[in-house]
Design an enzyme around this catalytic site. Structure first.
Site, PDB file in Angstrom:
ATOM      1  N   ASN A  72       0.872  -1.168   0.000  1.00 58.00           N
ATOM      2  CA  ASN A  72       0.000   0.000   0.000  1.00 58.00           C
ATOM      3  C   ASN A  72       0.912   1.223   0.000  1.00 58.00           C
ATOM      4  O   ASN A  72       1.438   1.620   1.030  1.00 58.00           O
ATOM      5  CB  ASN A  72      -0.863  -0.059   1.264  1.00 58.00           C
ATOM      6  CG  ASN A  72      -1.891   1.049   1.319  1.00 58.00           C
ATOM      7  OD1 ASN A  72      -1.856   1.972   0.519  1.00 58.00           O
ATOM      8  ND2 ASN A  72      -2.796   0.951   2.282  1.00 58.00           N
ATOM      9  N   ARG A  93      -2.027  -1.476  -4.097  1.00 57.86           N
ATOM     10  CA  ARG A  93      -3.170  -0.558  -4.106  1.00 57.86           C
ATOM     11  C   ARG A  93      -2.906   0.516  -5.163  1.00 57.86           C
ATOM     12  O   ARG A  93      -1.821   1.091  -5.201  1.00 57.86           O
ATOM     13  CB  ARG A  93      -3.292   0.098  -2.736  1.00 57.86           C
ATOM     14  CG  ARG A  93      -4.315   1.190  -2.708  1.00 57.86           C
ATOM     15  CD  ARG A  93      -4.276   1.914  -1.396  1.00 57.86           C
ATOM     16  NE  ARG A  93      -5.223   3.012  -1.401  1.00 57.86           N
ATOM     17  CZ  ARG A  93      -5.066   4.123  -0.705  1.00 57.86           C
ATOM     18  NH1 ARG A  93      -4.009   4.284   0.052  1.00 57.86           N
ATOM     19  NH2 ARG A  93      -5.973   5.066  -0.750  1.00 57.86           N
ATOM     20  N   HIS A 148     -11.168   5.618  -1.695  1.00 62.19           N
ATOM     21  CA  HIS A 148     -11.123   4.918  -0.398  1.00 62.19           C
ATOM     22  C   HIS A 148     -11.894   3.595  -0.468  1.00 62.19           C
ATOM     23  O   HIS A 148     -12.346   3.081   0.565  1.00 62.19           O
ATOM     24  CB  HIS A 148     -11.785   5.741   0.729  1.00 62.19           C
ATOM     25  CG  HIS A 148     -10.913   6.819   1.305  1.00 62.19           C
ATOM     26  ND1 HIS A 148     -11.421   7.843   2.062  1.00 62.19           N
ATOM     27  CD2 HIS A 148      -9.578   7.032   1.250  1.00 62.19           C
ATOM     28  CE1 HIS A 148     -10.436   8.635   2.449  1.00 62.19           C
ATOM     29  NE2 HIS A 148      -9.303   8.173   1.955  1.00 62.19           N
ATOM     30  N   ARG A 199      -8.214  19.260   2.883  1.00 62.29           N
ATOM     31  CA  ARG A 199      -9.122  19.399   1.728  1.00 62.29           C
ATOM     32  C   ARG A 199     -10.481  19.924   2.178  1.00 62.29           C
ATOM     33  O   ARG A 199     -10.990  19.514   3.222  1.00 62.29           O
ATOM     34  CB  ARG A 199      -9.305  18.044   1.042  1.00 62.29           C
ATOM     35  CG  ARG A 199      -8.128  17.655   0.165  1.00 62.29           C
ATOM     36  CD  ARG A 199      -8.291  16.243  -0.363  1.00 62.29           C
ATOM     37  NE  ARG A 199      -7.414  15.333   0.339  1.00 62.29           N
ATOM     38  CZ  ARG A 199      -7.470  14.005   0.246  1.00 62.29           C
ATOM     39  NH1 ARG A 199      -8.375  13.443  -0.516  1.00 62.29           N
ATOM     40  NH2 ARG A 199      -6.624  13.258   0.905  1.00 62.29           N
ATOM     41  N   GLU A 204      -6.559  -2.275   5.144  1.00 62.49           N
ATOM     42  CA  GLU A 204      -6.491  -2.183   3.687  1.00 62.49           C
ATOM     43  C   GLU A 204      -5.596  -3.271   3.095  1.00 62.49           C
ATOM     44  O   GLU A 204      -5.874  -3.808   2.027  1.00 62.49           O
ATOM     45  CB  GLU A 204      -5.963  -0.807   3.265  1.00 62.49           C
ATOM     46  CG  GLU A 204      -6.959   0.295   3.506  1.00 62.49           C
ATOM     47  CD  GLU A 204      -6.460   1.642   3.023  1.00 62.49           C
ATOM     48  OE1 GLU A 204      -7.126   2.260   2.197  1.00 62.49           O
ATOM     49  OE2 GLU A 204      -5.402   2.077   3.508  1.00 62.49           O
TER      50      GLU A 204
END
Ligand code: ADP
Length: 416
Positions: free
Chosen positions: A7, A98, A188, A249, A397
């Site tokens: 990842n 990923r 995501h 953000r 993940e």
């Protein structure tokens, strides 16, 4: 099957060696055992290396790691030394990577051959802040491990391919949108899929029977409505800028702000984009930090801007949860994950405050107790019998990437 999941972000690389028990009955191979895991953060300067065997830290240090290729080399060195000490071969059979953006062409995991790699590189244009780190990870792994070992790309956008047109389509000229591939992709996805799977296991219910709202709150934040295992709406859109308030953000905005800032601040398009991506969100609102821990501390000392930043953040999450309950026609559970979602009981409580109307009632003691979950674990934090259950889940993940990689190899052994 033994899978190495990588990842890789812009300046970090997380990895796990996941061994699947292929002899397990029923969902064969679903039983995953993590043999090694670790991370290399701050690639480019004094990197922080962490390496663990079966959950126990065996190496933690700062070292010079300049590039992703060097990071992969350091990772392989640590893996090989450790497996030699154990007297067991490492035996990696596949590598899963990923990749943030799969564009329109990659809807599900795919073996990485030359064509696929070239296409992923081309997609970096759509995700300039996110895909380059993934590409560097793939290149690094190829440089160190050669191209004989099968590699699979698992896309963050892939999980959201099931979002129906009414949720994925922006209300702009349709021909223009199609010409430029403009629609809501969602991101995501690996994390949301992981949260849903962990919650279903903790609730001891098949995922295919559950309606879930998953909320992933880290540096990047997003919410997803999941109907029986399928994503039906998500807060991030064409890029990971849309939706919730994040560390730096802005999330949702009136698009007229772009022109307004360009005209009144003399900014270029690139500068406005950077402003919304890098200097907005919690950082922009507070003027202090993008880290929720700092803001909670400053709010407690009376800082009004930190307080406002937290209030805007929590309100936006609650608004999305409400809208996804409408999308799903009610839900069985709300699931929190990500650095903030997993560790901050106070933020979870503030988000859920006043939501008893939909049957969401947190148990304050359970909520406070759920702050240090191992990845893959979940804890229920709602009252027993509350119509809408609430869980905190330790997102995993890398195990999700490994699972998808295994399935891709077993189902499509020669998809190139
Ligand atoms: P990323 O999205 O980069 O993977 P994480 O999911 O690790 O990041 O989340 C990082 C964020 O989690 C930090 O910026 C910080 O705001 C937040 N965080 C971590 N621990 C806590 C805590 N105890 N309380 C509140 N926020 C926390």
């Amino acid at each position: 099957m033994k899978v190495l999941a990588i990842n890789s972000g812009s300046s970090s690389l997380k990895f796990k060696i996941v061994e699947f028990d292929e002899t397990a009955g029923g969902g064969a191979g679903r039983q995953a055992n993590v043999r090694f895991d670790g991370s290399i953060e701050n690639i480019g300067s004094a990197a922080r290396l962490l390496f663990r065997r079966s959950g126990t830290t065996i190496f933690e240090n700062r070292c010079a790691v300049a590039t992703h290729a060097e990071a992969v080399r350091s990772m392989m060195q640590m893996l090989e030394e450790s497996s030699r000490e154990e007297g067991r071969a490492l035996g990696i059979e596949a590598i899963g990577h990923r990749v943030v953006h799969g564009g329109e062409q990659f809807q599900s995991p795919v073996r990485i051959g030359e064509d696929v790699f070239a296409e992923i590189e081309r997609l970096a244009e759509l995700a300039p802040l996110h895909n380059p780190g993934c590409i560097a990870g793939i290149k690094g792994a190829r440089a160190v491990m050669g191209s004989d070992i099968p590699m699979v790309a698992v896309f963050d956008t892939g999980f959201h391919r099931t979002i129906p047109p009414q949720a994925a389509t922006y209300a702009i000229d349709l021909d223009l949108a199609r010409k430029h591939g403009i629609h809501r992709y969602g991101f995501h996805g690996i994390a949301h899929s992981s949260l849903a799977g962990i919650c279903a296991a903790a609730a001891n219910r098949p995922l295919a029977s559950l309606r879930l709202v998953t909320v992933h709150l880290g540096n990047g934040c997003s919410a997803t409505a999941i109907d029986r295992g399928r994503s039906v709406d998500t807060s991030m859109g064409f890029t990971p800028l849309e939706g919730l308030v994040m560390g730096t953000r802005s999330g949702d905005l009136d698009p007229a702000l772009v022109g307004h800032l360009m005209r009144h601040e003399g900014l270029t398009v690139d500068e406005v984009e950077r402003f919304f991506n890098e200097r907005s969100g919690l950082l922009g609102l507070s003027g202090l930090s993008n880290d929720m821990r700092d803001l909670l501390a400053e709010e407690a000392k009376g800082d009004a801007r930190a307080g406002l930043a937290i209030a805007v953040f929590c309100y936006r999450v609650r608004k999305y949860i409400g809208s996804y309950l409408a999308v799903l026609g009610g839900a069985d559970a709300l699931v929190f994950g990500g650095g903030i979602g997993e560790r901050s009981a106070i933020i979870r409580a503030r988000i859920c405050d006043g939501m008893a109307w939909c049957g969401l009632r947190l148990d304050p003691l359970r909520n406070v107790a759920a702050v240090n979950l191992a990845s893959g674990d979940a804890m229920k934090i709602s009252e027993d019998g509350a119509p809408l259950a609430c869980y905190v889940a330790g997102v995993d993940e890398e195990v999700e990437i490994a699972r998808a990689t295994r399935e891709c190899i077993l189902n499509r052994p020669s998809s190139e």
